[in-house]
Design a protein around this motif. Structure first.
Motif, PDB file in Angstrom:
ATOM      1  N   GLY A 153     122.886  -0.224  28.262  1.00 21.40           N
ATOM      2  CA  GLY A 153     122.762   1.146  27.802  1.00 21.40           C
ATOM      3  C   GLY A 153     121.344   1.497  27.398  1.00 21.40           C
ATOM      4  N   MET A 154     121.074   2.799  27.327  1.00 18.27           N
ATOM      5  CA  MET A 154     119.773   3.313  26.899  1.00 18.27           C
ATOM      6  C   MET A 154     120.004   4.319  25.789  1.00 18.27           C
ATOM      7  SD  MET A 154     116.987   5.619  29.022  1.00 18.27           S
ATOM      8  CE  MET A 154     117.999   7.093  28.839  1.00 18.27           C
ATOM      9  N   LEU A 155     119.380   4.109  24.641  1.00 14.15           N
ATOM     10  CA  LEU A 155     119.510   4.996  23.505  1.00 14.15           C
ATOM     11  C   LEU A 155     118.292   5.909  23.433  1.00 14.15           C
ATOM     12  CD1 LEU A 155     121.504   2.644  22.851  1.00 14.15           C
ATOM     13  CD2 LEU A 155     120.991   3.039  20.431  1.00 14.15           C
ATOM     14  N   ARG A 156     118.533   7.208  23.263  1.00 14.14           N
ATOM     15  CA  ARG A 156     117.448   8.165  23.104  1.00 14.14           C
ATOM     16  C   ARG A 156     117.880   9.262  22.148  1.00 14.14           C
ATOM     17  NH1 ARG A 156     117.449  12.993  26.265  1.00 14.14           N
ATOM     18  NH2 ARG A 156     119.379  13.262  27.461  1.00 14.14           N
ATOM     19  N   VAL A 157     116.915  10.061  21.701  1.00 13.65           N
ATOM     20  CA  VAL A 157     117.190  11.110  20.725  1.00 13.65           C
ATOM     21  C   VAL A 157     117.469  12.426  21.435  1.00 13.65           C
ATOM     22  CG1 VAL A 157     116.269  12.411  18.767  1.00 13.65           C
ATOM     23  CG2 VAL A 157     115.741   9.984  19.008  1.00 13.65           C
ATOM     24  N   VAL A 158     118.559  13.088  21.062  1.00  9.88           N
ATOM     25  CA  VAL A 158     118.904  14.420  21.558  1.00  9.88           C
ATOM     26  C   VAL A 158     119.087  15.306  20.336  1.00  9.88           C
ATOM     27  CG1 VAL A 158     120.556  15.798  22.850  1.00  9.88           C
ATOM     28  CG2 VAL A 158     120.000  13.495  23.632  1.00  9.88           C
ATOM     29  N   GLU A 159     118.106  16.206  20.114  1.00  5.42           N
ATOM     30  CA  GLU A 159     118.074  17.042  18.909  1.00  5.42           C
ATOM     31  C   GLU A 159     118.096  16.130  17.675  1.00  5.42           C
ATOM     32  OE1 GLU A 159     121.071  20.058  19.156  1.00  5.42           O
ATOM     33  OE2 GLU A 159     120.263  20.901  21.028  1.00  5.42           O
ATOM     34  N   ASP A 160     119.150  16.195  16.854  1.00 10.08           N
ATOM     35  CA  ASP A 160     119.193  15.346  15.657  1.00 10.08           C
ATOM     36  C   ASP A 160     120.173  14.191  15.800  1.00 10.08           C
ATOM     37  OD1 ASP A 160     117.308  16.853  14.304  1.00 10.08           O
ATOM     38  OD2 ASP A 160     118.808  18.236  13.502  1.00 10.08           O
ATOM     39  N   ALA A 161     120.581  13.916  17.025  1.00 16.39           N
ATOM     40  CA  ALA A 161     121.559  12.850  17.251  1.00 16.39           C
ATOM     41  C   ALA A 161     120.967  11.772  18.151  1.00 16.39           C
ATOM     42  CB  ALA A 161     122.827  13.417  17.875  1.00 16.39           C
ATOM     43  N   ILE A 162     121.621  10.631  18.149  1.00 14.76           N
ATOM     44  CA  ILE A 162     121.262   9.543  19.060  1.00 14.76           C
ATOM     45  C   ILE A 162     122.301   9.525  20.171  1.00 14.76           C
ATOM     46  CG2 ILE A 162     120.937   7.057  19.328  1.00 14.76           C
ATOM     47  CD1 ILE A 162     120.142   6.916  16.400  1.00 14.76           C
ATOM     48  N   ALA A 163     121.817   9.585  21.398  1.00  9.96           N
ATOM     49  CA  ALA A 163     122.702   9.539  22.560  1.00  9.96           C
ATOM     50  C   ALA A 163     122.509   8.214  23.273  1.00  9.96           C
ATOM     51  CB  ALA A 163     122.415  10.699  23.503  1.00  9.96           C
ATOM     52  N   MET A 164     123.543   7.778  23.947  1.00  8.08           N
ATOM     53  CA  MET A 164     123.455   6.542  24.722  1.00  8.08           C
ATOM     54  C   MET A 164     123.917   6.816  26.147  1.00  8.08           C
ATOM     55  SD  MET A 164     125.053   2.722  24.105  1.00  8.08           S
ATOM     56  CE  MET A 164     126.762   3.180  24.386  1.00  8.08           C
ATOM     57  N   HIS A 165     123.073   6.448  27.106  1.00  9.47           N
ATOM     58  CA  HIS A 165     123.421   6.545  28.517  1.00  9.47           C
ATOM     59  C   HIS A 165     123.799   5.155  29.010  1.00  9.47           C
ATOM     60  CE1 HIS A 165     121.835  10.656  29.156  1.00  9.47           C
ATOM     61  NE2 HIS A 165     121.003  10.321  28.194  1.00  9.47           N
ATOM     62  N   GLY A 166     124.974   5.061  29.582  1.00 10.88           N
ATOM     63  CA  GLY A 166     125.313   3.803  30.226  1.00 10.88           C
ATOM     64  C   GLY A 166     124.400   3.589  31.424  1.00 10.88           C
ATOM     65  N   LEU A 167     123.962   2.356  31.614  1.00 12.35           N
ATOM     66  CA  LEU A 167     123.080   2.027  32.729  1.00 12.35           C
ATOM     67  C   LEU A 167     123.767   1.024  33.646  1.00 12.35           C
ATOM     68  CD1 LEU A 167     119.619   1.514  30.955  1.00 12.35           C
ATOM     69  CD2 LEU A 167     120.458   3.567  32.099  1.00 12.35           C
ATOM     70  N   LEU A 168     123.555   1.188  34.924  1.00 15.26           N
ATOM     71  CA  LEU A 168     124.010   0.174  35.870  1.00 15.26           C
ATOM     72  C   LEU A 168     123.087  -1.028  35.770  1.00 15.26           C
ATOM     73  CD1 LEU A 168     124.652   2.454  38.998  1.00 15.26           C
ATOM     74  CD2 LEU A 168     126.351   1.606  37.366  1.00 15.26           C
ATOM     75  N   TRP A 169     123.651  -2.183  36.000  1.00 20.13           N
ATOM     76  CA  TRP A 169     122.809  -3.370  36.047  1.00 20.13           C
ATOM     77  C   TRP A 169     121.899  -3.272  37.277  1.00 20.13           C
ATOM     78  CZ3 TRP A 169     122.841  -6.426  31.874  1.00 20.13           C
ATOM     79  CH2 TRP A 169     123.970  -6.430  31.057  1.00 20.13           C
ATOM     80  N   PRO A 170     120.694  -3.827  37.186  1.00 22.75           N
ATOM     81  CA  PRO A 170     119.756  -3.710  38.323  1.00 22.75           C
ATOM     82  C   PRO A 170     120.346  -4.149  39.653  1.00 22.75           C
ATOM     83  CG  PRO A 170     118.618  -4.559  36.401  1.00 22.75           C
ATOM     84  CD  PRO A 170     120.064  -4.508  36.029  1.00 22.75           C
ATOM     85  N   ASP A 171     121.205  -5.180  39.640  1.00 19.02           N
ATOM     86  CA  ASP A 171     121.762  -5.656  40.912  1.00 19.02           C
ATOM     87  C   ASP A 171     122.894  -4.767  41.424  1.00 19.02           C
ATOM     88  OD1 ASP A 171     123.660  -6.272  39.038  1.00 19.02           O
ATOM     89  OD2 ASP A 171     123.839  -8.384  39.563  1.00 19.02           O
TER      90      ASP A 171
END
Length: 348
Positions: A153-171
């Motif tokens: 996953g990747m965590l980033r800031v969206v306004e005043d919240a923390i969002a997490m995007h699921g990421l595919l594994w590189p393979d």
């Protein structure tokens, strides 16, 4: 606090800091779903879960998990087996690194979630992580377990919240092999200039202005059918012509884009050649115009000369005709005078 049911409860592991959180879906689908029906009588078609050994329907409480081996053998897997997996991320979103956002390939992006603070004690560490991400201009890379598997996953800031995007594994991301054209294609500077002009004309757009026109049209069809009315007819799609000239297609596209934006000057203006790695044409438009002007002047001079010659000829012809007429009159007058003299002599 989001009034949405959480789908996962756990904690963010940030070094020695633990932040209780609740995982909430950040997206929702507005697509219209259909049911399968029997065309003959409109009855619903339903799927029933049937045991193939006993040939009878079973309830959800009687259904478990199993892994099918290569030879077809089913290996039963229980929830207890999964609960004892040696995964530190079973109930933890474990941050493993902080990286620049542009280092993440968009092809890896998967589902999106919001991370909600799990109660008052989580407010302080939650805010600390959020502000640290803001100031660093970085995103956090984490590992977590959800729905029976470990994920990235990747965590980033969206306004005043923390969002997490699921990421595919590189393979899990395929290489684009065999996708690009095999044929060798040469693109010239004029084509690139027109493509640049088209992009500049289309410009940007506010994504909030975009909407699902297909869903809206489908809702109209459903409403009309429910009311016993005839569904509205959709306009026939424009037939795409075969592109024979790329330059002509680009020019028409630029003109159409300008007209759609209401610009008064919808004429296509060729962009000047770029200074870098661009060569100027051998003959400029000014020289062509001068040459054309010279040719036009020469044609006018020739036409004027021809007109003068024609006028001179006409004048000479008129003079000859007048001379002949005068001579004829004088001859007639002499003959008349001679006749009168002869008549007088005879009378005497």
């Amino acid at each position: 606090m989001l009034r949405v049911r959480s789908i996962w409860n756990g904690a963010i592991s940030f070094g020695l800091v633990s932040i209780p959180i609740k995982l909430v879906n950040a997206t929702e689908s507005h697509s219209i779903s259909f049911r399968q029906i029997h065309l003959e009588d409109g009855g619903r078609i339903r799927y029933r879960k049937v045991c193939e050994l006993e040939d009878k329907e079973v309830s959800g409480a009687e259904i478990g998990k199993g892994y099918e081996d290569a030879d077809g053998t089913i290996v039963p897997i229980t929830d207890e087996d999964l609960a004892h997996l040696p995964l530190p991320t079973a109930k933890t979103i474990e941050i493993v690194a902080f990286v620049p956002a542009d280092s993440i390939d968009p092809l890896q992006m998967d589902a999106a979630y919001y991370l909600a603070a799990g109660g008052a004690p989580a407010a302080k560490p939650y805010t600390l992580l959020r502000e640290a991400l803001k100031r660093s201009n970085k995103v956090a890379i984490a590992k977590y377990a959800l729905r029976g598997r470990e994920r990235l996953g990747m965590l980033r800031v969206v306004e005043d919240a923390i969002a997490m995007h699921g990421l595919l594994w590189p393979d899990e991301v395929r290489a684009p092999e065999g996708v690009a054209p095999d044929a060798k294609v040469n693109i010239n500077d004029k084509e690139l200039d027109l493509a640049d002009a088209l992009m500049d004309t289309l410009g940007g757009i506010d994504l909030d202005e975009l909407h699902d026109e297909y869903r809206e049209a489908l809702e109209e069809v459903v409403a009309a059918k429910a009311a016993g009315e005839t569904p509205p007819e959709s306009p026939e799609p424009a037939k795409g012509g075969k592109v024979l000239d790329l330059m002509a297609a680009l020019e028409k596209s630029v003109k159409a884009a300008k007209e759609s934006r209401g610009e008064e000057d919808a004429e296509v203006t060729h962009l000047p050649a770029r200074k870098s790695a661009r060569t100027a044409p051998k003959q400029t438009a000014g020289k062509k115009s001068t040459s054309t002007a010279k040719k036009t002047t020469a044609k006018k001079s020739t036409a004027s000369t021809s007109a003068k010659k024609t006028t001179a000829k006409s004048t000479q012809g008129a003079r000859k005709t007048a001379s002949k007429t005068t001579t004829a009159k004088e001859t007639t007058a002499k003959k008349t005078a001679a006749k009168k003299t002869t008549s007088r002599k005879r009378t005497a």
